[in-house]
Design an enzyme around this catalytic site. Structure first.
Site, PDB file in Angstrom:
ATOM      1  N   GLY A 322       0.826  -1.199   0.000  1.00 13.96           N
ATOM      2  CA  GLY A 322       0.000   0.000   0.000  1.00 13.96           C
ATOM      3  C   GLY A 322       0.860   1.248   0.000  1.00 13.96           C
ATOM      4  CD  GLU A 323       3.013   2.427   3.938  1.00 16.82           C
ATOM      5  OE1 GLU A 323       4.126   2.923   3.674  1.00 16.82           O
ATOM      6  OE2 GLU A 323       2.828   1.645   4.873  1.00 16.82           O
ATOM      7  N   GLY A 324       0.874   3.908  -1.654  1.00 24.78           N
ATOM      8  CA  GLY A 324       1.274   4.439  -2.943  1.00 24.78           C
ATOM      9  C   GLY A 324       2.314   3.615  -3.673  1.00 24.78           C
TER      10      GLY A 324
END
EC number: 2.4.2.21
Length: 362
Positions: A322-324
């Site tokens: 996640g987190e870009g």
């Protein structure tokens, strides 16, 4: 401040230039490399041309990773492998350069911007440029209460719009969009299930840091209970975000819609950004034409949302961080498409030749 009318977005969001896209397709047909030899890179190059309004495509000079941060009260139900209220730790890891997205962003030469919309921590513990947009401290536990008030939902939505305007004005030409949240995948799953008309078990995944079977059952139950609260407000997207979304999700939705208005293309990351995109699609049906799906994370809700959005992920590496991260991993592929579309020679174009010098007359 005037009242927010979501119906305006349906009129304001236009599709990328169809005429430019046809010109890009025609140019592609005249390249020395045979049609189809570059696979999906051809499609990406044509999409970029339409988004930029330019043939040939211009190089991507200012891509940026943008992460909206927030805590979700539903994490108190034991649905996450992380401690409730600990999203600020994820933010600190990014700021310290110790997270996967920070490492990859350094490698790619893309700056990372973090926006605190609803972290459950003291604002003074984070840099001013991160915390200047906070709407509230955490979001409500959506299985038993609203995520936020009506005023907070509108404020968060406007935060996303303001960030989109800032990035467009700064010259950002591609955004990799993600989140930094605890409990966010549960909230996202509720939104996706509500908007796709499915039940909890279809959209319940195990999150970025995988949970065990018992936590998965708790997560499924929480999504089921939140869905009961979502169904009565399905016709009002801002009310839906207020009831079973969160300030970060409302900001993501506002950002996506305003970016489409400003003609800023976006690569979506995980299930959280995908769920906001699904809400945005309900508001302005042309908006998804400005987005790409970065990668498939294995979250069932993400797959459901991308299918509804008619977006095919660029990558399938099974990255669940996640987190870009997934959106950023897709950046080199989009950059490659831009370079190929711009720099490969066209068969019927000849380089300009200098005029021959004429001999002086006597």
């Amino acid at each position: 401040m005037s009242a927010l009318n979501l119906d305006d977005f349906a009129d304001l969001v236009e599709r990328p230039d169809g005429g430019i896209r046809r010109d890009a397709e025609d140019r592609r047909g005249r390249l020395a490399v045979p049609p189809g030899a570059l696979g999906r890179l051809d499609e990406l190059g044509e999409w970029l041309a339409a988004a930029q309004g330019s043939v040939p495509v211009q190089p991507l000079r200012q891509p940026k990773v943008l992460l909206f941060a927030g805590d979700h009260g539903i994490a108190e139900a034991g649905v996450s492998a992380r401690t409730a209220g600990s999203a600020h730790e994820l933010v600190r890891a990014v700021l310290d350069g110790a997270s996967p997205v920070a490492v990859l962003a350094r490698q790619a030469g893309a700056p990372v911007r973090v926006v605190d919309v609803a972290l459950d921590c003291d604002p003074e513990s984070l840099p001013a440029e991160v915390g200047g947009y906070r709407v509230r401290r955490g979001s409500g536990r959506i299985d038993v209460e609203d995520a936020m008030t009506e005023a907070e939902a509108e404020q968060a939505f406007r935060v996303g719009m303001a960030i989109a305007d800032e990035e467009a004005d700064a010259g950002t030409d591609l955004v990799m969009l993600g989140d930094l949240s605890v409990g966010g995948t549960t909230t996202a799953a509720v939104l996706i299930a509500a908007l796709c008309g499915t039940d909890a078990s279809v959209v319940t995944g195990r999150g970025g840091r995988p949970i065990d079977d018992l936590a998965w059952m708790r997560k499924c139950a929480a999504i089921r209970d939140a869905l009961r609260r979502a169904r009565p407000v399905l016709g009002d997207q801002l009310k839906l975000l207020q009831t079973i979304g969160g300030a970060d999700l409302a900001a993501l939705t506002g950002f996506l819609l305003q970016s489409a208005i400003r003609h800023t293309p976006v690569i979506l990351d995980g299930v959280v950004s995908a769920s906001a995109a699904l809400v945005a699609q309900r508001i302005a049906f042309r908006a998804p034409d400005w987005w790409l799906a970065g990668q498939t994370s294995g979250e069932p809700g993400q797959a459901k949302a991308f299918d509804r959005l008619a977006l095919e992920p660029l990558l399938a590496h099974g990255v669940t961080a996640g987190e870009g991260t997934g959106a950023l991993l897709a950046l080199p592929m989009v950059q490659a498409a831009a370079a190929l579309a711009a720099e490969l020679p066209v068969l019927d174009e000849k380089p300009e030749q200098e005029e021959p010098e004429t001999a002086p007359t006597a």
